[in-house]
Design a protein around this motif. Structure first.
Motif, PDB file in Angstrom:
ATOM      1  N   ASN A  54       0.837  -1.203   0.000  1.00 53.06           N
ATOM      2  CA  ASN A  54       0.000   0.000   0.000  1.00 53.06           C
ATOM      3  C   ASN A  54       0.870   1.250   0.000  1.00 53.06           C
ATOM      4  O   ASN A  54       1.703   1.414  -0.888  1.00 53.06           O
ATOM      5  CB  ASN A  54      -0.965   0.003   1.193  1.00 53.06           C
ATOM      6  N   HIS A  55       0.696   2.056   1.027  1.00 52.27           N
ATOM      7  CA  HIS A  55       1.421   3.329   1.126  1.00 52.27           C
ATOM      8  C   HIS A  55       2.897   3.123   1.483  1.00 52.27           C
ATOM      9  O   HIS A  55       3.719   4.023   1.312  1.00 52.27           O
ATOM     10  CB  HIS A  55       0.728   4.135   2.233  1.00 52.27           C
TER      11      HIS A  55
ATOM     12  N   TYR B 205      -6.144  13.360   3.884  1.00 46.16           N
ATOM     13  CA  TYR B 205      -5.646  12.080   3.372  1.00 46.16           C
ATOM     14  C   TYR B 205      -5.727  11.026   4.474  1.00 46.16           C
ATOM     15  O   TYR B 205      -5.533  11.339   5.652  1.00 46.16           O
ATOM     16  CB  TYR B 205      -4.184  12.224   2.957  1.00 46.16           C
ATOM     17  N   THR B 206      -5.973   9.795   4.076  1.00 44.51           N
ATOM     18  CA  THR B 206      -6.041   8.712   5.064  1.00 44.51           C
ATOM     19  C   THR B 206      -4.715   8.565   5.819  1.00 44.51           C
ATOM     20  O   THR B 206      -4.697   8.288   7.015  1.00 44.51           O
ATOM     21  CB  THR B 206      -6.418   7.387   4.386  1.00 44.51           C
ATOM     22  N   TYR B 207      -3.588   8.785   5.122  1.00 44.11           N
ATOM     23  CA  TYR B 207      -2.296   8.645   5.829  1.00 44.11           C
ATOM     24  C   TYR B 207      -2.177   9.686   6.934  1.00 44.11           C
ATOM     25  O   TYR B 207      -1.553   9.446   7.976  1.00 44.11           O
ATOM     26  CB  TYR B 207      -1.121   8.697   4.849  1.00 44.11           C
ATOM     27  N   ASP B 210      -4.242   8.478   9.803  1.00 46.96           N
ATOM     28  CA  ASP B 210      -3.456   7.429  10.459  1.00 46.96           C
ATOM     29  C   ASP B 210      -2.449   8.051  11.433  1.00 46.96           C
ATOM     30  O   ASP B 210      -2.354   7.646  12.603  1.00 46.96           O
ATOM     31  CB  ASP B 210      -2.731   6.634   9.367  1.00 46.96           C
ATOM     32  N   ASN B 239      -5.310   8.913  -2.142  1.00 53.15           N
ATOM     33  CA  ASN B 239      -3.920   8.628  -1.789  1.00 53.15           C
ATOM     34  C   ASN B 239      -3.216   7.985  -2.987  1.00 53.15           C
ATOM     35  O   ASN B 239      -3.818   7.195  -3.693  1.00 53.15           O
ATOM     36  CB  ASN B 239      -3.892   7.659  -0.604  1.00 53.15           C
ATOM     37  N   PHE B 243      -4.116   3.931  -0.045  1.00 51.15           N
ATOM     38  CA  PHE B 243      -3.677   3.689   1.325  1.00 51.15           C
ATOM     39  C   PHE B 243      -3.954   2.242   1.748  1.00 51.15           C
ATOM     40  O   PHE B 243      -3.217   1.671   2.547  1.00 51.15           O
ATOM     41  CB  PHE B 243      -4.326   4.672   2.294  1.00 51.15           C
TER      42      PHE B 243
END
Lengths: 284, 284
Positions: A54-55, B205-207, B210, B239, B243
């Motif tokens: 993924n990331h 952003y999902t990151y 997180d 992302n 992500f």
């Protein structure tokens, strides 16, 4: 494994990627650059650097295990983080819990997202810690100079690599503003007492930097710093409407409110001119 | 001043803009909506709501003075924050220091950036605090229902306005994830002990979520919550690379690491369905 191994080595620098992956061809160029400039030095990229999940540069387990393996390897003298992005905070506490004696004798170098690890290592007094350019900075315009700067510091302790305000008589730490904000109050928060805190930022709206500086300068731990210096804030997206204050004005504003001395600019940032800032007492 | 004043009033709701301005025509529509639904109620927009200074609804002084004036006005029963954005953190500490007795009898309602103020008020036990739709939500599709929902709660304590998991036997707080992260460790940090913490996010952003959740769930204060519920995370930028985890997976991941019970979804978010969450013990 990408490395310039072979023969007797004066020094071995291990590279792991706690956040996002580096391309093998970039790693190859970094190894070649190191071979030209420092023939006695091996730069060894852990295969984990090239994984993708993924990331991230591999799963949390992949990244943690590679870091722990190289940090605990007595044949490796320094650990150089390949690249920033996001991901270090997901593995930092496990890594710290599993470091052994060989990690304590190492130098750890990186910046940006690697700041989570640098902070935790510094908090626990593990190794010699420094903010500075990473292998993947090679892809920037003029990035060869950035990578060479870190290598020269790792190998020879080159004073030319250091941020000009690094002072043998003072302690310093350096962080990305967003990363610092996200590690305050966690188990990774380092000691700021009496330190010069150097900050830099990239790709953040000024209003976000304003909000982060409220948070950072409100921290009782941060308020123990000797002062704050601001590095470069680059690629700032355009605020609509215009924010009306520069990043330096914002940092001055919050320093004044928190009675933290603002000491001026710092020669660090997400760019090829980024200099090395050893954490704590400056060790020549 | 935009308001539906006149005659004897059952209730007066003051509106100030601690962050960014609201357009006068939107304020006018909110006043008209209130007049139709609650004829005995005055909604009074402070002229400060329409000021502009760079990013903000007037200077820090303008915004602080308007808020303090209306909060300390004994003829106003509730203070409703006009809109989010950014700016509350720049005035919150001064405002809190200057609130007087009439502020303690008020209800304060808002969300998003207003969370800085809600947190600080709740910390200091000033007034009755709630997360809920704001006047400027009128501009959203279906926003009339959101504004009407908050008005019904302010005027009649309408149970239909409440988030479905709000429970008379339990204490709750609700915050935007980014805002909560930036107020942890500051003088605005509220008491989380035994509370259900409802979270929501927008345009992140999902990151980044997180990373924020690492920070939030690492806080010893936050770890005292009874559990976390996740509201809607909307307008998440794509992302690159993907992500690979949803926001709910991310929140579950960090809750599990921190031994915080994840209690499921919450019916809050930056949208027209956003419900009211009174802070602390639910007062009918």
């Amino acid at each position: 494994m990408i490395s310039n191994a072979g023969g007797m080595r004066a020094m071995r620098i291990g590279v792991v990627a706690p956040s996002t992956p580096i391309r093998p061809e970039v790693a190859g160029e970094v190894v070649a650059l190191a071979a030209r400039r420092h023939p006695g030095v091996e730069v060894r990229f852990h295969p984990q650097c090239f994984l993708t999940h993924n990331h991230f540069a591999g799963t949390d387990e992949d990244r943690a295990e590679a870091l722990i393996e190289m940090a605990n390897d007595p044949e490796i003298d320094a650990l150089w983080f390949a690249r920033g992005g996001h991901g270090s905070c997901r593995i930092a506490n496990e890594v710290l819990a599993r470091l052994e004696e060989p990690a304590r004798r190492k130098t750890f170098l990186g910046y940006s997202d690697a700041g989570f690890l640098l902070a935790g290592l510094y908090r626990h007094g593990i190794g010699r810690i420094a903010h500075g350019p990473m292998p993947n900075d090679l892809v920037r315009e003029g990035g060869g100079a950035a990578v060479a700067r870190s290598l020269a510091w790792l190998v020879d302790g080159s004073e030319a690599s250091l941020e000009a305000n690094v002072d043998p008589a003072k302690r310093a730490v350096a962080f990305n503003i967003t990363v610092l904000g996200q590690l305050l109050g966690t188990d990774l928060e380092p000691d700021f007492d009496g330190h010069i805190l150097m900050l830099e930022e990239v790709s953040e709206y000024t209003y976000r930097t304003d909000r982060s500086m409220f948070h950072i300068t409100s921290s009782p731990a941060v308020r123990k710093v000797a002062g704050i210096r601001l590095g470069r804030c680059s690629l700032v997206p355009e605020n609509d409407p215009e924010f009306g204050e520069s990043e330096e004005q914002v940092v001055r504003f919050w320093c004044e409110r928190a009675a933290i001395p603002y000491l001026g600019q710092a020669d660090i940032g997400h760019d090829s001119d980024n200099k090395v800032v050893p954490f704590g007492p400056f060790a020549k």
